[in-house]
Design an enzyme around this catalytic site. Sequence first.
Site, PDB file in Angstrom:
ATOM      1  N   ASP A 116       0.775  -1.233   0.000  1.00  0.00           N
ATOM      2  CA  ASP A 116       0.000   0.000   0.000  1.00  0.00           C
ATOM      3  C   ASP A 116       0.811   1.291   0.000  1.00  0.00           C
ATOM      4  O   ASP A 116       0.379   2.293  -0.538  1.00  0.00           O
ATOM      5  CB  ASP A 116      -0.962  -0.018   1.199  1.00  0.00           C
ATOM      6  CG  ASP A 116      -2.134   0.936   1.029  1.00  0.00           C
ATOM      7  OD1 ASP A 116      -2.586   1.107  -0.115  1.00  0.00           O
ATOM      8  OD2 ASP A 116      -2.583   1.508   2.021  1.00  0.00           O
ATOM      9  N   CYS A 173     -25.274  -4.162  -9.360  1.00  0.00           N
ATOM     10  CA  CYS A 173     -26.582  -3.772  -8.819  1.00  0.00           C
ATOM     11  C   CYS A 173     -26.712  -2.263  -8.625  1.00  0.00           C
ATOM     12  O   CYS A 173     -27.817  -1.743  -8.429  1.00  0.00           O
ATOM     13  CB  CYS A 173     -26.836  -4.485  -7.502  1.00  0.00           C
ATOM     14  SG  CYS A 173     -25.728  -3.970  -6.160  1.00  0.00           S
TER      15      CYS A 173
END
Length: 291
Positions: A116, A173
């Site tokens: 990261d 969705c």
Amino acid sequence: MKDINLQEFCKELHIYEFGIAPWPLPENAKTILYESNPCPFTAADVEERLLGTTEFTPKSAIVCLFPYYVERSGPSNLSRYTWATDYHLVINEYLEKLTEKLQKMDTSAQFSIHCDTSPLADRYMAYLAGLGFYGKNNCFISPKWGSYVVIGTILTTLELEPNTPLAQSCIGCNRCITACLGQCLGHDEFKYDTCKSYLTQKKGDLTNEEETIIGKTPLVFGCDVCQEVCPHNQNIPTTPIPEFQQVEPYIDITELDTLTNKEFKAKYGNRAFSWRGKKILIRNQNIIERK
């Protein structure tokens, strides 16, 4: 690689999900990773993201997922990924143990651990390693662990057979797009500058619009709304990683006023929210109380 059983090593170390990404990355990676307006927390230079930051020429990338989901009721004012020990510390420890095992098998091999804080394209490499897919919420999603995962990578001179990306994809969705507090999703590019998670970490003066976004939920650091509504995150298992099982979802902001910066670092330096300092957390709490 002959005589190296990576699956066995990972099992011994309780690294539950891993895959191999090709290195160098595919030729079309530059186009895929390019952003006209990248988040300041991401390396802006695409070339830097393609090359990594190693002093050797890697031949493979070992990509590992570390799930962190814990089911818990009660108040929280911190994003889930900060509830336990800072994942940077945890992942580095696991990957250091893995590189030690691999080094014993091939003393000439070289390794570089990334988690990261390097310019590497973590999510893209996890996708190439066959560990999951991208969601419309801009998160990386594991079929088993959902998007509640953090990614660690080892670049190495070992030549390992790459995995194949999964055929599975986000169900589309649009719940994350609808629920997003700053409406930063569903565009050609992720609009990081209206994302609550980004705004809770942004320094300097904030506009009224930015403060309004921060004030929409009690979290003083980060935001989980787009993950909470995601169907891919329903009924996922609790993390098996011990370091992520002991959680503190709430921080007493009133206490921070009584701590010096040194005392704050001593108490919370091993938490992922501490890097921005206590003043940002206090500011965010004041905004939430005003809104």
